[in-house]
Design an enzyme around this catalytic site. Structure first.
Site, short mmCIF file in Angstrom:
data_model
loop_
_atom_site.label_atom_id
_atom_site.label_comp_id
_atom_site.label_asym_id
_atom_site.label_seq_id
_atom_site.Cartn_x
_atom_site.Cartn_y
_atom_site.Cartn_z
N ARG A 6 5.89 -6.67 5.64
CA ARG A 6 5.76 -5.65 6.51
C ARG A 6 5.64 -5.75 8.08
O ARG A 6 6.02 -5.21 9.08
CB ARG A 6 5.12 -4.32 6.00
CG ARG A 6 5.54 -4.02 4.49
CD ARG A 6 4.44 -3.12 3.89
NE ARG A 6 4.76 -2.62 2.58
CZ ARG A 6 4.48 -2.96 1.31
NH1 ARG A 6 3.89 -3.98 1.34
NH2 ARG A 6 5.06 -2.59 0.38
N ASP A 37 1.53 2.90 -3.06
CA ASP A 37 0.89 1.74 -3.96
C ASP A 37 0.10 2.65 -4.98
O ASP A 37 0.03 2.02 -6.11
CB ASP A 37 -0.03 0.91 -3.12
CG ASP A 37 0.90 0.43 -1.86
OD1 ASP A 37 1.70 -0.43 -2.19
OD2 ASP A 37 0.56 0.77 -0.70
N ARG A 92 2.42 3.61 -7.66
CA ARG A 92 2.69 2.51 -8.59
C ARG A 92 1.62 2.14 -9.38
O ARG A 92 2.17 1.53 -10.62
CB ARG A 92 3.34 1.46 -7.71
CG ARG A 92 4.72 1.52 -6.88
CD ARG A 92 4.96 0.78 -5.68
NE ARG A 92 6.17 0.90 -5.10
CZ ARG A 92 6.53 0.76 -3.56
NH1 ARG A 92 5.55 0.10 -3.02
NH2 ARG A 92 7.56 0.93 -3.46
N HIS A 102 -1.51 -0.96 3.42
CA HIS A 102 -0.29 -1.12 2.57
C HIS A 102 0.41 -2.25 2.99
O HIS A 102 1.22 -2.28 3.56
CB HIS A 102 0.50 0.20 3.28
CG HIS A 102 1.97 0.29 2.46
ND1 HIS A 102 2.12 0.35 1.13
CD2 HIS A 102 3.23 0.41 3.22
CE1 HIS A 102 3.58 0.41 1.00
NE2 HIS A 102 4.17 0.47 2.11
#
Length: 322
Positions: free
Chosen positions: A95, A155, A158, A182
């Site tokens: 990212r 997250d 998940r 993140h």
């Protein structure tokens, strides 16, 4: 806390900047949620955005909402502006690889949003979300609570999915969070993870099963690697993040004080002026960190490492204002 009436909900406008995969999927999820009456798409490619708006309108035959293409002036009066615009993460990229390109975009987008909607809440979904949440707060001049990054909300979702699958319970009944970046330095808060009001070790003892730390570490690893795996297989992530963005928007619209793990600028583990995710109370005024999370000594150290990692990257970009 009073809830808005159906009539007041019909006055709600949400603007989405970026009509790419995440932006359009978020618009679709919002359309079906019934949370907003007016959903506005803003994109540099106006023709494509118009096509998406037309298609979405055809999906809204049973929804009391309008989907349309707008300009930055249409941000005026919006309850929230969601920024999804930017270069997408590609297979093999982190990212953080996206920051310079996407920050340049934010230099144009964020001041235009802020000048037209000075009272709105900005929700950042573009990666790297923590660095860009920090940038958006600086570029907008908004109070820190009114610039929110989607952060580790995805997250955390998940993570609960992984733990629920392992223990054979619905993820909604798993209370566990991912905090920090993140990204690669995120950390699971094992010390507070629980099922049916019991910490995981106690739950296992009550159920007469062994607590398996290796299995827990595997759940954490799959959580952190999930986006990379999805991108490797289909080239993008969109459904999960869109659902999370709607879950963030809902308490802003309904003023419901929901607690969600999102990113905002603050001081974390002694590291000042950095954006990362912690559980926050969300309402119409934005994201509020009312109570510090009770972490173990080890987790506090890991959080500091995550904060320093983000801070170091912000400082090393040499892009003014990040």
């Amino acid at each position: 806390m009073s809830q808005p009436s159906p009539a007041s909900l019909m006055a709600i406008k949400i603007v989405i900047v970026g009509a790419g995969s995440v932006g359009v999927t978020t618009a679709y999820a919002l359309l079906l949620s019934g949370l907003a009456a007016d959903i506005v798409l803003i994109d540099i490619d106006g023709n494509r955005a118009q096509g998406e708006a037309m298609d979405l309108s055809h999906a809204g035959h049973s929804a009391q909402a309008r989907v349309r293409v707008g300009e930055y002036e249409d941000c005026a009066g919006a309850a929230a502006v969601i920024i999804t615009a930017g270069v997408n993460q590609k297979p093999g990229q982190t990212r953080m690889d996206l920051v310079k390109t996407n920050y340049a975009l934010f230099q144009d987008v964020v001041p235009r949003v802020a000048s037209n909607a000075p009272e709105t809440v900005i929700v950042v979904a573009t990666n790297p979300v923590d660095v860009l949440t920090h940038a958006a707060q600086r570029l907008s001049g908004f109070p820190v609570q009114r610039v929110i990054g989607s952060g580790t909300a995805m997250d955390t979702t998940r993570f609960r999915h992984e733990l629920g699958h392992h223990y054979g319970v619905n993820p909604r009944n798993v209370h566990a969070v991912i905090i920090g970046e993140h990204g690669d330095s995120q950390l699971p808060v094992w010390s507070l993870a629980s099922i049916a009001g019991m910490r995981l070790r106690d739950y296992c003892a009550q159920k007469a099963i062994a607590y398996d730390q290796d299995a827990m570490d595997a759940c954490s690893r799959r959580t952190k690697e999930a986006a990379y795996e999805i991108i490797r297989r289909k080239g993008k992530t969109n459904y999960g993040v869109a659902s999370v963005l709607v879950s963030i928007i809902e308490p802003i619209i309904t003023n419901s004080d929901a607690i969600i793990t999102v990113s905002r600028v603050g001081t974390y583990a002694g590291v000042a002026d950095v954006a990362l995710s912690m559980p926050c109370k969300l309402n119409r005024n934005g994201a509020h960190q009312d109570v510090p999370l009770l972490l173990s000594e080890s987790e506090r150290g890991q959080l500091r490492e995550s904060a320093l990692s983000i801070k170091s990257f912000i400082d090393s970009t040499k892009v003014e204002g990040v």
